[in-house]
Design an enzyme around this catalytic site. Structure first.
Site, mmCIF file in Angstrom:
data_model
loop_
_atom_site.group_PDB
_atom_site.id
_atom_site.type_symbol
_atom_site.label_atom_id
_atom_site.label_comp_id
_atom_site.label_asym_id
_atom_site.label_seq_id
_atom_site.Cartn_x
_atom_site.Cartn_y
_atom_site.Cartn_z
ATOM 1 N N LYS A 199 7.149 -2.077 -5.559
ATOM 2 C CA LYS A 199 6.214 -1.253 -6.341
ATOM 3 C C LYS A 199 6.905 -0.699 -7.587
ATOM 4 O O LYS A 199 6.326 -0.675 -8.681
ATOM 5 C CB LYS A 199 5.672 -0.120 -5.461
ATOM 6 N N GLY A 226 -2.037 1.700 10.819
ATOM 7 C CA GLY A 226 -2.280 0.663 9.798
ATOM 8 C C GLY A 226 -1.585 0.954 8.474
ATOM 9 O O GLY A 226 -1.974 0.412 7.445
ATOM 10 N N GLY A 265 -3.220 2.703 4.155
ATOM 11 C CA GLY A 265 -4.412 2.869 4.994
ATOM 12 C C GLY A 265 -5.540 1.996 4.458
ATOM 13 O O GLY A 265 -5.631 1.747 3.252
HETATM 14 N N1 HSE Z 1 3.262 -0.266 3.975
HETATM 15 C C1 HSE Z 1 2.839 0.329 2.760
HETATM 16 C C2 HSE Z 1 3.126 1.823 2.822
HETATM 17 C C3 HSE Z 1 1.382 0.071 2.539
HETATM 18 O O1 HSE Z 1 3.436 2.321 3.909
HETATM 19 O O2 HSE Z 1 3.052 2.499 1.812
HETATM 20 C C4 HSE Z 1 0.927 0.293 1.151
HETATM 21 O O3 HSE Z 1 1.565 -0.552 0.256
#
Ligand code: HSE
Length: 440
Positions: free
Chosen positions: A207, A189, A304
């Protein structure tokens, strides 16, 4: 006691389902900490019949997230649908326009529409919270938006994607294939619905765009980010990095330079001794250089269900307490225009891996081309093909793996040198180039 905070949650995937369970589990503590009960009163998702392992009884069901976002029976709208437009964008805009606070984990939405949404929240006297959008469970938005308000920030960088860090760590520590590690990250996940967002660096870029705005008080410009993912990283690079004293991490870096703000996402060789090199698996880390505080490094789970739900719930608690902070740390109309530094002017060391035809003069030619570009080589190593599983005749003219590292130079010089090398027919295939970051 003040009345309940009624939470409407749209999106019941990994994070949404974890959030519903977490709010239920933390009910007493939330009441004590927020001074009022917090409960999920309504939910919305695509498929009502799916078993998510959560008890949805007592919660109103909405097929349409916009209707949920504007419902008079919801005090705060939590958007966990994802995507930079579509129902996520429509429902967040609708909630803010109705003066309702919004909590979201949606980095793509913020990276694309963050400034507009901030202005919409301000115009309607409400607030937009998004702690979970960056670095999962790490409270980096709160840190930058509130705790570091007394600092001029010169650089923010970090490991911002749990999936990529998980893949690189397992490739290095267990010698596993990229695709097996990715499949595990999906099963756990961590990965986005479309994992190319993770592995091609787009998720990190979203981000970073948010952190850049918070760091420099500038408008968000995710289009200006130089972005390279990890799909070209091979075991040969990971091994060579180890021998040179580095580890490979996917970093997002935003820093002020003389020519503007540099925003870049790319696989990076970081010294094994640096703090960032020790961040393994799904962990993320964000380092912030402030003039008053010095360097602050935050570490924690970057993806997660529970870790991300923890960040969402922290925001919901802020809403329950009546906190309202300008979305990007200052009023939206006072954010400075974004001034991008060009990637070609980036300065740093470089790792270059070439497959060089085993002919006399090939090395000399490569060294000459580098010298013509004023690139000073720190090391040049011809790798033993047999260690890479290639047991063909050592003196045939089959290409030999050669690794170069450079002292500090410019991106433009390295790109020009590689183009010239390619044109001279001394190497086979495309060169691999990984930037080296001198970090403490
Ligand atoms: N897919 C993203 C990661 C989830 O692996 O960091 C959190 O933003």
């Amino acid at each position: 006691m003040t009345k309940d905070l009624r939470v409407g949650v749209a999106g019941l995937g990994t994070v949404g389902a974890s959030l519903v369970r977490l709010i239920e589990r933390k009910s007493n503590a939330l009441t004590a900490r927020c001074g009022r009960p917090v409960r999920v009163s309504a939910v919305s998702a695509r498929d009502r019949t799916r078993d998510r392992g959560v008890d949805l009884s007592g919660m109103a069901w909405f097929d349409d997230p916009v209707a949920l976002a504007t419902s008079a029976d919801v005090d705060v709208y939590v958007e966990l649908i994802g995507g930079e437009d579509g129902p996520a964008e429509a429902s967040v805009r609708a909630a803010l326009a109705a003066g309702k606070p919004v909590v979201t984990a949606n980095k793509a939405l913020l990276a694309r529409h963050g400034v507009e949404l901030a202005a919409l929240a301000e115009a309607n006297g409400t607030a937009l919270f998004y702690e979970a959008a960056v670095a999962g469970g790490i409270p980096v938005i709160k840190t930058m938006r509130e705790a570091l308000a007394g600092n001029e920030i010169s650089r923010v960088y970090g490991i911002l994607n749990g999936t990529c860090n998980y893949i690189l760590t397992r490739m290095e520590q267990e010698g596993l294939d990229f695709s097996d590690c990715l499949a595990d990250a999906q099963r756990l996940g961590y990965a986005e619905a479309d994992p190319t967002f993770d592995i091609e660096g787009f998720d990190t870029a979203h981000k970073l765009a948010i952190l850049t705005s918070l760091a420099f008080g500038s408008r968000i410009d995710s289009e200006a980010i130089y972005c390279e993912g990890i799909s070209s990283i091979t075991q040969a690079d990971i091994e060579a990095a180890g021998e040179l004293g580095y580890r490979i991490k996917l970093l997002g870096v935003a820093q002020r330079t003389d020519s503007g703000i540099e925003q870049r996402v790319h696989p990076t060789m970081v010294p094994k001794t640096s703090a960032i090199a020790r961040i393994d698996g799904v962990l993320n880390a964000v380092a912030i250089d402030g003039d008053a505080v010095g360097e602050v490094v935050l570490v924690g789970p970057g993806a997660g269900g529970d870790a991300t739900a923890s960040a969402v719930l922290g925001d919901i608690a802020d809403v329950a307490r009546g906190h309202a902070i300008p979305t990007l740390g200052m009023p939206a109309d006072t954010l400075a225009p974004y001034e991008a530094a060009r990637m070609r002017r980036h300065e740093g060391g470089y790792y270059i891996r070439l497959s060089v035809y085993d002919r006399s003069g090939a090395f000399a030619e490569i060294a000459r081309i580098m010298a013509d570009e004023d690139i000073s080589l720190e090391s040049i190593v011809q790798r033993d093909r047999s260690r890479a599983g290639d047991l063909s005749e050592p003196h045939s003219d089959a290409p030999q793996p050669v690794i170069l590292t450079t002292y500090e130079t410019t991106e433009a010089a390295v790109k020009r040198a590689l183009a010239t090398i390619m044109a001279r027919n001394v190497v086979a295939g495309d060169p691999q180039m990984i930037r080296i970051e001198k970090l403490r």
